[in-house]
Motif scaffolding. Structure first.
Motif, PDB file in Angstrom:
ATOM      1  N   ALA A   1       0.833  -1.194   0.000  1.00  0.00           N
ATOM      2  CA  ALA A   1       0.000   0.000   0.000  1.00  0.00           C
ATOM      3  C   ALA A   1       0.877   1.256   0.000  1.00  0.00           C
ATOM      4  O   ALA A   1       0.535   2.249  -0.650  1.00  0.00           O
ATOM      5  CB  ALA A   1      -0.930  -0.015   1.201  1.00  0.00           C
ATOM      6  N   SER A   2       1.983   1.189   0.711  1.00  0.00           N
ATOM      7  CA  SER A   2       2.877   2.354   0.754  1.00  0.00           C
ATOM      8  C   SER A   2       3.495   2.636  -0.607  1.00  0.00           C
ATOM      9  O   SER A   2       3.624   3.793  -1.014  1.00  0.00           O
ATOM     10  CB  SER A   2       3.983   2.138   1.785  1.00  0.00           C
ATOM     11  OG  SER A   2       3.444   2.017   3.065  1.00  0.00           O
ATOM     12  N   VAL A   3       3.881   1.591  -1.316  1.00  0.00           N
ATOM     13  CA  VAL A   3       4.468   1.769  -2.644  1.00  0.00           C
ATOM     14  C   VAL A   3       3.434   2.354  -3.602  1.00  0.00           C
ATOM     15  O   VAL A   3       3.729   3.300  -4.348  1.00  0.00           O
ATOM     16  CB  VAL A   3       5.025   0.429  -3.174  1.00  0.00           C
ATOM     17  CG1 VAL A   3       5.437   0.551  -4.629  1.00  0.00           C
ATOM     18  CG2 VAL A   3       6.188  -0.035  -2.319  1.00  0.00           C
ATOM     19  N   CYS A   4       2.214   1.806  -3.582  1.00  0.00           N
ATOM     20  CA  CYS A   4       1.157   2.342  -4.449  1.00  0.00           C
ATOM     21  C   CYS A   4       0.847   3.795  -4.104  1.00  0.00           C
ATOM     22  O   CYS A   4       0.661   4.629  -5.000  1.00  0.00           O
ATOM     23  CB  CYS A   4      -0.093   1.493  -4.334  1.00  0.00           C
ATOM     24  SG  CYS A   4       0.055  -0.101  -5.129  1.00  0.00           S
ATOM     25  N   GLY A   5       0.786   4.100  -2.811  1.00  0.00           N
ATOM     26  CA  GLY A   5       0.551   5.481  -2.392  1.00  0.00           C
ATOM     27  C   GLY A   5       1.670   6.409  -2.817  1.00  0.00           C
ATOM     28  O   GLY A   5       1.424   7.539  -3.248  1.00  0.00           O
ATOM     29  N   GLY A   6       2.906   5.943  -2.713  1.00  0.00           N
ATOM     30  CA  GLY A   6       4.041   6.752  -3.134  1.00  0.00           C
ATOM     31  C   GLY A   6       4.054   7.009  -4.627  1.00  0.00           C
ATOM     32  O   GLY A   6       4.313   8.137  -5.077  1.00  0.00           O
ATOM     33  N   LEU A  10       3.695  10.676  -6.407  1.00  0.00           N
ATOM     34  CA  LEU A  10       4.654  11.191  -7.389  1.00  0.00           C
ATOM     35  C   LEU A  10       3.964  11.545  -8.709  1.00  0.00           C
ATOM     36  O   LEU A  10       4.250  12.594  -9.309  1.00  0.00           O
ATOM     37  CB  LEU A  10       5.762  10.163  -7.644  1.00  0.00           C
ATOM     38  CG  LEU A  10       6.806  10.029  -6.548  1.00  0.00           C
ATOM     39  CD1 LEU A  10       7.746   8.868  -6.853  1.00  0.00           C
ATOM     40  CD2 LEU A  10       7.589  11.325  -6.410  1.00  0.00           C
ATOM     41  N   LEU A  11       3.071  10.692  -9.165  1.00  0.00           N
ATOM     42  CA  LEU A  11       2.345  10.966 -10.398  1.00  0.00           C
ATOM     43  C   LEU A  11       1.473  12.210 -10.249  1.00  0.00           C
ATOM     44  O   LEU A  11       1.385  13.030 -11.171  1.00  0.00           O
ATOM     45  CB  LEU A  11       1.492   9.754 -10.789  1.00  0.00           C
ATOM     46  CG  LEU A  11       0.812   9.796 -12.139  1.00  0.00           C
ATOM     47  CD1 LEU A  11       1.845   9.944 -13.256  1.00  0.00           C
ATOM     48  CD2 LEU A  11      -0.009   8.550 -12.348  1.00  0.00           C
ATOM     49  N   ALA A  16       0.483  17.839 -11.405  1.00  0.00           N
ATOM     50  CA  ALA A  16       0.222  19.205 -10.938  1.00  0.00           C
ATOM     51  C   ALA A  16       1.245  20.186 -11.503  1.00  0.00           C
ATOM     52  O   ALA A  16       0.897  21.324 -11.846  1.00  0.00           O
ATOM     53  CB  ALA A  16       0.228  19.237  -9.414  1.00  0.00           C
ATOM     54  N   LEU A  17       2.494  19.761 -11.620  1.00  0.00           N
ATOM     55  CA  LEU A  17       3.512  20.638 -12.194  1.00  0.00           C
ATOM     56  C   LEU A  17       3.312  20.872 -13.686  1.00  0.00           C
ATOM     57  O   LEU A  17       3.848  21.836 -14.236  1.00  0.00           O
ATOM     58  CB  LEU A  17       4.904  20.053 -11.935  1.00  0.00           C
ATOM     59  CG  LEU A  17       5.390  20.131 -10.495  1.00  0.00           C
ATOM     60  CD1 LEU A  17       6.697  19.361 -10.338  1.00  0.00           C
ATOM     61  CD2 LEU A  17       5.570  21.576 -10.073  1.00  0.00           C
ATOM     62  N   SER A  18       2.530  20.019 -14.337  1.00  0.00           N
ATOM     63  CA  SER A  18       2.309  20.210 -15.774  1.00  0.00           C
ATOM     64  C   SER A  18       1.399  21.399 -16.061  1.00  0.00           C
ATOM     65  O   SER A  18       1.255  21.797 -17.211  1.00  0.00           O
ATOM     66  CB  SER A  18       1.732  18.942 -16.397  1.00  0.00           C
ATOM     67  OG  SER A  18       0.408  18.708 -15.957  1.00  0.00           O
ATOM     68  N   PHE A  19       0.792  21.989 -15.040  1.00  0.00           N
ATOM     69  CA  PHE A  19       0.019  23.211 -15.241  1.00  0.00           C
ATOM     70  C   PHE A  19       0.892  24.460 -15.215  1.00  0.00           C
ATOM     71  O   PHE A  19       0.435  25.540 -15.531  1.00  0.00           O
ATOM     72  CB  PHE A  19      -1.066  23.347 -14.156  1.00  0.00           C
ATOM     73  CG  PHE A  19      -2.204  22.403 -14.340  1.00  0.00           C
ATOM     74  CD1 PHE A  19      -3.111  22.590 -15.358  1.00  0.00           C
ATOM     75  CD2 PHE A  19      -2.348  21.318 -13.504  1.00  0.00           C
ATOM     76  CE1 PHE A  19      -4.167  21.719 -15.531  1.00  0.00           C
ATOM     77  CE2 PHE A  19      -3.401  20.440 -13.662  1.00  0.00           C
ATOM     78  CZ  PHE A  19      -4.312  20.634 -14.686  1.00  0.00           C
ATOM     79  N   ASN A  20       2.146  24.312 -14.806  1.00  0.00           N
ATOM     80  CA  ASN A  20       2.996  25.490 -14.678  1.00  0.00           C
ATOM     81  C   ASN A  20       4.372  25.247 -15.286  1.00  0.00           C
ATOM     82  O   ASN A  20       4.569  25.415 -16.474  1.00  0.00           O
ATOM     83  CB  ASN A  20       3.108  25.879 -13.204  1.00  0.00           C
ATOM     84  CG  ASN A  20       3.729  27.229 -13.003  1.00  0.00           C
ATOM     85  OD1 ASN A  20       4.004  27.931 -13.960  1.00  0.00           O
ATOM     86  ND2 ASN A  20       3.972  27.602 -11.773  1.00  0.00           N
ATOM     87  N   SER A  21       5.309  24.792 -14.493  1.00  0.00           N
ATOM     88  CA  SER A  21       6.703  24.761 -14.930  1.00  0.00           C
ATOM     89  C   SER A  21       7.027  23.601 -15.874  1.00  0.00           C
ATOM     90  O   SER A  21       7.956  23.703 -16.665  1.00  0.00           O
ATOM     91  CB  SER A  21       7.630  24.724 -13.713  1.00  0.00           C
ATOM     92  OG  SER A  21       7.350  23.588 -12.929  1.00  0.00           O
TER      93      SER A  21
END
Length: 109
Positions: A1-6, A10-11, A16-21
């Protein structure tokens, strides 16, 4: 579960960064997309994954599940209705979804 959550975290950060930088533009079916990875994920989800999951669900419900189990769960009173439902789920729905997937480029042009 921790790996899937991580991985999901990250994804989500990259998206979220694809809306800006990290934004980049590309053309898809004569339309310019401006939000980089967000648009890639959106296109993959609603033009590929949703129809494929629909086809797989219909095929599973029509062919893999036992007819007695499905008939009991649906509680259809007439066998003609069940036969119609089964024909739709086994043949009509998958064929229709494949036709829709093959015409997506024309729908978005």
């Amino acid at each position: 579960a921790s790996v899937c959550g991580g991985v999901a975290w990250l994804l989500a950060c990259v998206t979220a960064l694809s809306f800006n930088s990290w934004a980049f533009s590309f053309r898809f079916f004569e339309e310019t997309k401006k939000f980089g990875l967000f648009d890639v994920i959106q296109l993959a989800t609603h033009q590929i994954l949703l129809p494929v999951v629909g086809i797989c669900t219909a095929l599973f419900a029509g062919w893999a599940l036992r007819s007695n189990f499905v008939r009991d769960e649906l509680r259809l009173r007439w066998s003609v209705m069940f036969a119609c439902w089964q024909w739709l789920v086994r043949i009509a729905i998958p064929v229709t979804l494949v036709c829709v997937m093959s015409q997506l480029s024309k729908l978005y042009a």
